[in-house]
Design an enzyme around this catalytic site. Structure first.
Site, PDB file in Angstrom:
ATOM      1  CG  HIS A  67       3.820   1.352  22.568  1.00  0.00           C
ATOM      2  ND1 HIS A  67       2.715   1.059  23.328  1.00  0.00           N
ATOM      3  CD2 HIS A  67       4.804   1.634  23.464  1.00  0.00           C
ATOM      4  CE1 HIS A  67       3.010   1.168  24.612  1.00  0.00           C
ATOM      5  NE2 HIS A  67       4.277   1.523  24.728  1.00  0.00           N
ATOM      6  CG  ASP A 179       3.199   2.808  28.923  1.00  0.00           C
ATOM      7  OD1 ASP A 179       3.620   2.824  27.751  1.00  0.00           O
ATOM      8  OD2 ASP A 179       3.548   1.937  29.747  1.00  0.00           O
ATOM      9  CD  GLU A 213       6.375  -1.196  24.473  1.00  0.00           C
ATOM     10  OE1 GLU A 213       7.480  -1.036  25.026  1.00  0.00           O
ATOM     11  OE2 GLU A 213       5.303  -1.283  25.126  1.00  0.00           O
ATOM     12  CD  GLU A 214       2.644  -1.629  27.421  1.00  0.00           C
ATOM     13  OE1 GLU A 214       3.389  -2.357  28.117  1.00  0.00           O
ATOM     14  OE2 GLU A 214       2.569  -0.409  27.571  1.00  0.00           O
ATOM     15  CG  ASP A 236       7.428   3.667  25.741  1.00  0.00           C
ATOM     16  OD1 ASP A 236       6.500   3.931  26.536  1.00  0.00           O
ATOM     17  OD2 ASP A 236       7.551   2.548  25.204  1.00  0.00           O
ATOM     18  CG  HIS A 323       2.469  -0.824  33.084  1.00  0.00           C
ATOM     19  ND1 HIS A 323       2.968  -2.064  32.731  1.00  0.00           N
ATOM     20  CD2 HIS A 323       2.702  -0.015  32.019  1.00  0.00           C
ATOM     21  CE1 HIS A 323       3.472  -2.003  31.506  1.00  0.00           C
ATOM     22  NE2 HIS A 323       3.322  -0.769  31.060  1.00  0.00           N
TER      23      HIS A 323
END
Length: 356
Positions: A67, A179, A213-214, A236, A323
């Site tokens: 992603h 990410d 995706e998130e 990922d 994150h």
């Protein structure tokens, strides 16, 4: 003196691109520029996915999914004094939002700002112990009124942290949005290398830079249905647990620089897992294992159960501080993941559907 490491340009351009879920424009443009010339067929869809195909008539059909979206802040309200309030796109850690430089993406171009909250000096002892709620944090763009702010930004604009890629030491890098720009890079770079290889693989390889995706693996759900693959590899980032205050009894044992993390569990086809291990052994590259007893929090969970079911594997790049505005990765792990995907695709033969 040892030669300094040079990060791949494709990867660094993806990291620089600002692409919160639903606003993937800049990452799409990077993927288009680097991957489209190598593909035999190239498509985009209504969710913003990018779908690059090599050898469309090949068998089996192998889907590679990474992603390209990232976390963001969505502007929802501007008060009378010109301060911007927001909601979060994706799973933010509220303890690290305030005091950050951000960039708001607007129709007129980027607008710089800073996330703010009440200073610690103005809090009582009880308030100092609390994590601020989202509505207690704002973005300051230096405006003096609501009118002035709305002349520069609009409701629905998105902001991202202004923390760009840099190498810390050797191949260890820090950046916002590793990410999962690393995933989009891995699938795109794999297709580029397979296109240049001779002979080309027997399989049809479809590299998808997935959107959203998130916020619920939405791009993978749609593109997995459209591609209708026999096999799929999702890529990922995964938690590197080699830092202080991480209990390996709860989270397993993985480390930065230890190689790709290959997942096992119900979300993973056991034959695909064995083929991944065999490919890593052939390459003599290090790899790590993780076990997940349920559908993973990745595109793999959507792709596996699409249509009549897809034989799915999951490979993760070890990452620290997920994150947060400054995630940390060993770029050598990214390169090894590309090598693993190339070897996996090249080993496939007609009829390799991984049914069991």
């Amino acid at each position: 003196m040892a030669k300094s490491y040079q990060a791949p340009r494709f990867l660094t351009e993806l990291l620089h691109a600002r692409s919160p879920s639903g606003y993937e424009f800049e990452a799409q443009a990077v993927f288009d520029r680097h991957v489209k010339p190598a593909a035999d067929a190239y498509a985009k869809d209504a969710l913003g996915n990018r779908i690059a195909t090599l050898h469309p008539r090949g068998d089996p059909v192998l889907m590679l999914a990474g992603h390209m979206d990232e976390l963001g802040l969505l502007i929802t309200y501007v008060n009378k004094d010109g301060f911007l309030y927001f909601d979060t796109i994706g799973g933010h850690d509220r303890t690290v939002i305030s005091g950050r430089r951000v960039v708001v993406r607007t129709a007129r171009g980027p607008v710089k700002g800073v996330t703010g909250k009440r200073a610690v000096h103005l809090m009582d002892e009880a308030d100092r112990k609390k994590v601020p709620e989202i509505h207690e944090i704002w973005i300051d763009i230096g405006a003096r009124s609501k009118k002035e702010a709305l002349a520069r930004v609009a409701i629905g604009d998105v902001a991202t942290y202004d923390h760009e890629f840099e190498l810390l030491h050797g191949t260890i890098g820090a950046s916002r949005a590793f990410d999962n720009k690393v995933g989009a890079y891995v699938v795109g770079e794999t297709l580029i290398r397979l296109a240049a290889a001779r002979p080309r693989p027997a399989a049809s390889v479809v590299a998808v830079a997935t959107a959203q995706e998130e916020i619920g693996v939405r791009g993978a759900t749609a593109s997995g249905y459209a591609v209708n693959p026999h096999l799929a590899l999702a890529v990922d980032v995964g938690h590197a647990t080699d830092h202080p205050d991480c209990d390996n009894r709860k989270y397993g044992e993985t480390k930065l620089g230890g190689g790709p993390i290959i997942c096992r569990g119900p979300n993973i086809n056991p034959v695909v897992y064995e083929w991944l291990i065999a490919a890593a052994d052939r390459l003599k590259i290090p790899y790590q294992l993780e076990a997940d007893p349920r559908p993973t929090g990745t595109d793999a969970r959507a792709i596996q159960t699409g249509r009549g079911g897809v034989a799915t594997g999951l490979v993760s790049v070890p990452l620290r501080y997920m994150h947060t505005p400054s995630e940390v990765v060993d770029l050598e792990d990214i390169e090894r993941t590309v090598q693993l995907f190339v070897a996996f695709a090249q080993a496939l033969r007609k009829g390799d559907y991984a049914h069991w």
